[in-house]
Design a protein around this motif. Structure first.
Motif, PDB file in Angstrom:
ATOM      1  N   GLU A   1      -3.865 -16.117  15.883  1.00 54.51           N
ATOM      2  CA  GLU A   1      -4.471 -17.494  15.174  1.00 54.51           C
ATOM      3  C   GLU A   1      -4.013 -18.516  15.927  1.00 54.51           C
ATOM      4  O   GLU A   1      -4.578 -19.489  16.411  1.00 54.51           O
ATOM      5  CB  GLU A   1      -4.277 -17.532  13.860  1.00 54.51           C
TER       6      GLU A   1
ATOM      7  N   ALA B   1      -5.097 -18.975  19.479  1.00 60.45           N
ATOM      8  CA  ALA B   1      -6.646 -19.238  19.542  1.00 60.45           C
ATOM      9  C   ALA B   1      -6.741 -20.700  19.545  1.00 60.45           C
ATOM     10  O   ALA B   1      -7.704 -21.340  20.076  1.00 60.45           O
ATOM     11  CB  ALA B   1      -7.169 -18.317  18.457  1.00 60.45           C
TER      12      ALA B   1
ATOM     13  N   LYS C   1      -8.317 -23.156  22.238  1.00 61.65           N
ATOM     14  CA  LYS C   1      -9.757 -23.421  21.814  1.00 61.65           C
ATOM     15  C   LYS C   1     -10.748 -22.183  21.804  1.00 61.65           C
ATOM     16  O   LYS C   1     -11.749 -22.210  22.450  1.00 61.65           O
ATOM     17  CB  LYS C   1     -10.365 -24.493  22.320  1.00 61.65           C
ATOM     18  N   SER C   2     -10.273 -21.119  21.253  1.00 66.00           N
ATOM     19  CA  SER C   2     -11.217 -19.774  21.040  1.00 66.00           C
ATOM     20  C   SER C   2     -11.347 -19.425  19.671  1.00 66.00           C
ATOM     21  O   SER C   2     -10.379 -19.700  18.855  1.00 66.00           O
ATOM     22  CB  SER C   2     -10.551 -18.592  22.137  1.00 66.00           C
ATOM     23  N   GLN C   3     -11.870 -18.277  19.608  1.00 59.56           N
ATOM     24  CA  GLN C   3     -12.097 -17.579  18.173  1.00 59.56           C
ATOM     25  C   GLN C   3     -10.974 -16.345  18.140  1.00 59.56           C
ATOM     26  O   GLN C   3     -10.872 -15.580  19.164  1.00 59.56           O
ATOM     27  CB  GLN C   3     -13.340 -16.932  18.112  1.00 59.56           C
ATOM     28  N   PRO C   4     -10.285 -16.525  16.893  1.00 64.77           N
ATOM     29  CA  PRO C   4      -9.337 -15.451  16.850  1.00 64.77           C
ATOM     30  C   PRO C   4      -9.589 -13.993  17.079  1.00 64.77           C
ATOM     31  O   PRO C   4      -8.708 -13.479  17.561  1.00 64.77           O
ATOM     32  CB  PRO C   4      -8.386 -15.884  15.222  1.00 64.77           C
ATOM     33  N   ARG C   5     -10.554 -13.689  16.239  1.00 62.73           N
ATOM     34  CA  ARG C   5     -11.185 -12.402  16.456  1.00 62.73           C
ATOM     35  C   ARG C   5     -11.428 -11.939  17.863  1.00 62.73           C
ATOM     36  O   ARG C   5     -11.135 -10.673  18.328  1.00 62.73           O
ATOM     37  CB  ARG C   5     -12.280 -12.256  15.394  1.00 62.73           C
ATOM     38  N   THR C   6     -12.214 -12.682  18.641  1.00 62.90           N
ATOM     39  CA  THR C   6     -12.414 -12.391  19.892  1.00 62.90           C
ATOM     40  C   THR C   6     -11.207 -12.374  21.054  1.00 62.90           C
ATOM     41  O   THR C   6     -11.216 -11.735  21.915  1.00 62.90           O
ATOM     42  CB  THR C   6     -13.642 -13.024  20.613  1.00 62.90           C
TER      43      THR C   6
END
Length: 342
Positions: A47, A50, A54-59
């Motif tokens: 988290e 991410a 600047k990205s999505q944690p899951r991906t």
């Protein structure tokens, strides 16, 4: 927790190989996102990472999981991620950084030419011009400035790192003059001149290359008073007469270009001059997976080739040079020591 697994049985290994593009793409994505730069010496949650990139944690977790299987980053039992020796090489500030080399080997054009390798093998020529209707370097400099920038940074990185090894290897005691032929921005030459303060040097490469020469070599630089910079093409002429000629990683074109370059060195050099040719080999080296892959990429983009030890010996002998010692520079480079006969 993701771990690096031992070597798999052949059916699984082949499956892994055909998904090799996914591994290369994952390294590229991590480099472009700046994951290695965001991760410091303290393990971080996905988290926090991410948020930093600047990205999505899951991906992002999926990307890091794929890379951790390859030894690039490591996942701890608590779910945090940390650096490995390989992942640190993706940091831009690492002294041994391979960030730009990783980006260069996965530039957009590479994905368009790799699938046509069978065509290149059948024809024996590059397929780049079939795809882009332009010669490789013309396309790079006119149509793909971002890729050209990555290329220049990658070549500078590679030269800076190997320059230290070249300077450590070569015995230039008593040598008064040296020339780096096709020497790029001059990192190798600068390292040699710094090690030998009484020696003078010449850098020869194309005009667009030498205009961005290492600041140490240009006017006002620390080595400028001992350097001559010559804009030219070694396949056309080498207007340089020195004690030692360095030719590093440029004899990778078609055979005619290689013959012309070596003939021009032979023509320019005095009897007894040394010619040191430094190349990656596709045999007799611990880095064959790396060098053979580069060999195939050269076939695709410029119709060039890396050499075997024997093919390099043959070309040097055909040029009229007398070959002496052949020594490894590091894990992926060999030096061929030659002299010009009387």
């Amino acid at each position: 927790m993701t771990t690096v697994e031992p070597a798999p049985p052949p059916p699984m290994r082949l499956r892994e190989l055909v998904f090799g593009a996914a591994c290369a793409a994952a390294v590229r994505a991590a480099a472009r996102l700046g994951v290695a730069d965001a991760l410091d010496d303290t393990p971080m949650t996905v988290e926090d990472l991410a948020a930093a990139v600047k990205s999505q944690p899951r991906t992002l977790r999926r990307l890091l999981r794929a890379l951790s299987c390859q030894g690039v980053f490591v996942e701890h039992p608590d779910g945090t991620f940390a650096h490995t020796e390989m992942s640190r090489l993706l940091r831009e500030d690492d002294p041994h950084s391979l960030r730009y080399i990783a980006l260069w080997c996965t530039e957009p054009w590479t994905w368009n030419v790799w699938p046509k390798l069978d065509e290149a093998v059948r024809s024996g020529r590059n397929v780049f011009e079939d795809v882009y209707d332009q010669e490789f370097f013309t396309y790079l400099n006119q149509e793909a400035p971002e890729s050209a920038h990555v290329f220049n940074r990658a070549m500078t990185t590679s030269s800076e790192q190997s320059a230290r090894d070249v300077a450590a290897l070569l015995d230039l005691q008593g040598v008064s003059s040296v020339a780096d032929i096709g020497g790029g921005q001059g990192q190798v030459l600068a390292s040699l001149l710094e090690k030998h303060p009484a020696m003078h040097g010449t850098l020869l490469d194309l005009p667009g290359v030498v205009e961005n020469a290492d600041p140490r070599l240009r006017a006002g630089g620390s080595l400028a008073d001992r350097v001559r910079i010559v804009a030219g093409d070694c396949r056309e002429d080498i207007p340089v007469q020195v004690d030692v000629y360095i030719i590093k990683n440029i004899l990778e074109w078609d055979d005619d270009s290689t013959r012309r370059a070596l003939a021009n060195v032979r023509k320019a050099a005095r009897p007894g001059a040394r010619v040191v040719v430094i190349e990656n080999l596709v045999d007799d080296t611990p880095s064959m997976r790396f060098t053979t892959a580069m060999d195939l990429l050269l076939l695709l983009n410029v119709g060039g080739a890396k050499h075997t030890r024997q093919s390099m010996v043959d070309r040097l002998t055909d040029a009229g040079l007398v070959i002496g010692e052949i020594r490894p520079v590091n894990a992926y480079l060999h030096a061929f020591e030659c002299t010009v006969p009387a």
